[in-house]
Scaffold this motif. Sequence first.
Motif, PDB file in Angstrom:
ATOM      1  N   LEU A   4      -2.059   8.812  -1.758  1.00  0.00           N
ATOM      2  CA  LEU A   4      -2.968   7.941  -2.499  1.00  0.00           C
ATOM      3  C   LEU A   4      -4.048   7.384  -1.573  1.00  0.00           C
ATOM      4  CD1 LEU A   4      -0.364   5.872  -4.528  1.00  0.00           C
ATOM      5  CD2 LEU A   4      -1.851   7.670  -5.409  1.00  0.00           C
ATOM      6  N   PRO A   5      -5.215   7.090  -2.130  1.00  0.00           N
ATOM      7  CA  PRO A   5      -6.252   6.463  -1.314  1.00  0.00           C
ATOM      8  C   PRO A   5      -5.804   5.083  -0.819  1.00  0.00           C
ATOM      9  CG  PRO A   5      -7.149   7.227  -3.404  1.00  0.00           C
ATOM     10  CD  PRO A   5      -5.671   7.383  -3.474  1.00  0.00           C
ATOM     11  N   ALA A   6      -6.349   4.667   0.295  1.00  0.00           N
ATOM     12  CA  ALA A   6      -5.962   3.390   0.899  1.00  0.00           C
ATOM     13  C   ALA A   6      -6.234   2.226  -0.052  1.00  0.00           C
ATOM     14  CB  ALA A   6      -6.696   3.182   2.215  1.00  0.00           C
ATOM     15  N   ALA A   7      -7.322   2.291  -0.798  1.00  0.00           N
ATOM     16  CA  ALA A   7      -7.640   1.194  -1.724  1.00  0.00           C
ATOM     17  C   ALA A   7      -6.574   1.076  -2.812  1.00  0.00           C
ATOM     18  CB  ALA A   7      -9.009   1.424  -2.350  1.00  0.00           C
ATOM     19  N   THR A   8      -6.082   2.189  -3.297  1.00  0.00           N
ATOM     20  CA  THR A   8      -5.043   2.167  -4.332  1.00  0.00           C
ATOM     21  C   THR A   8      -3.751   1.576  -3.779  1.00  0.00           C
ATOM     22  OG1 THR A   8      -6.017   4.118  -5.359  1.00  0.00           O
ATOM     23  CG2 THR A   8      -3.747   3.591  -5.959  1.00  0.00           C
ATOM     24  N   VAL A   9      -3.376   1.958  -2.586  1.00  0.00           N
ATOM     25  CA  VAL A   9      -2.169   1.421  -1.948  1.00  0.00           C
ATOM     26  C   VAL A   9      -2.322  -0.087  -1.739  1.00  0.00           C
ATOM     27  CG1 VAL A   9      -0.737   1.471   0.132  1.00  0.00           C
ATOM     28  CG2 VAL A   9      -1.573   3.608  -0.869  1.00  0.00           C
ATOM     29  N   ALA A  10      -3.529  -0.500  -1.320  1.00  0.00           N
ATOM     30  CA  ALA A  10      -3.773  -1.926  -1.108  1.00  0.00           C
ATOM     31  C   ALA A  10      -3.639  -2.700  -2.411  1.00  0.00           C
ATOM     32  CB  ALA A  10      -5.165  -2.142  -0.509  1.00  0.00           C
TER      33      ALA A  10
END
Length: 64
Positions: A4-10
Amino acid sequence: MFGLPAATVAIIFGIPAIWVIYTLVFVYLSRGWKAEDVAEGRARPTGGGDESGGTTASANGGTA
């Protein structure tokens, strides 16, 4: 993580983490509220059912 993209994980982990921290801070800050209510109840004059000094019957339109 999991591709997953870092923004989604965040977002997925950040929002619940912020909520947990917020809840813990609230619980910590509100731990003395019951004691304040008890102390406030002792300071109020006796008699009268509401803060305006009237009784419960007068507060709800005179019905018992």
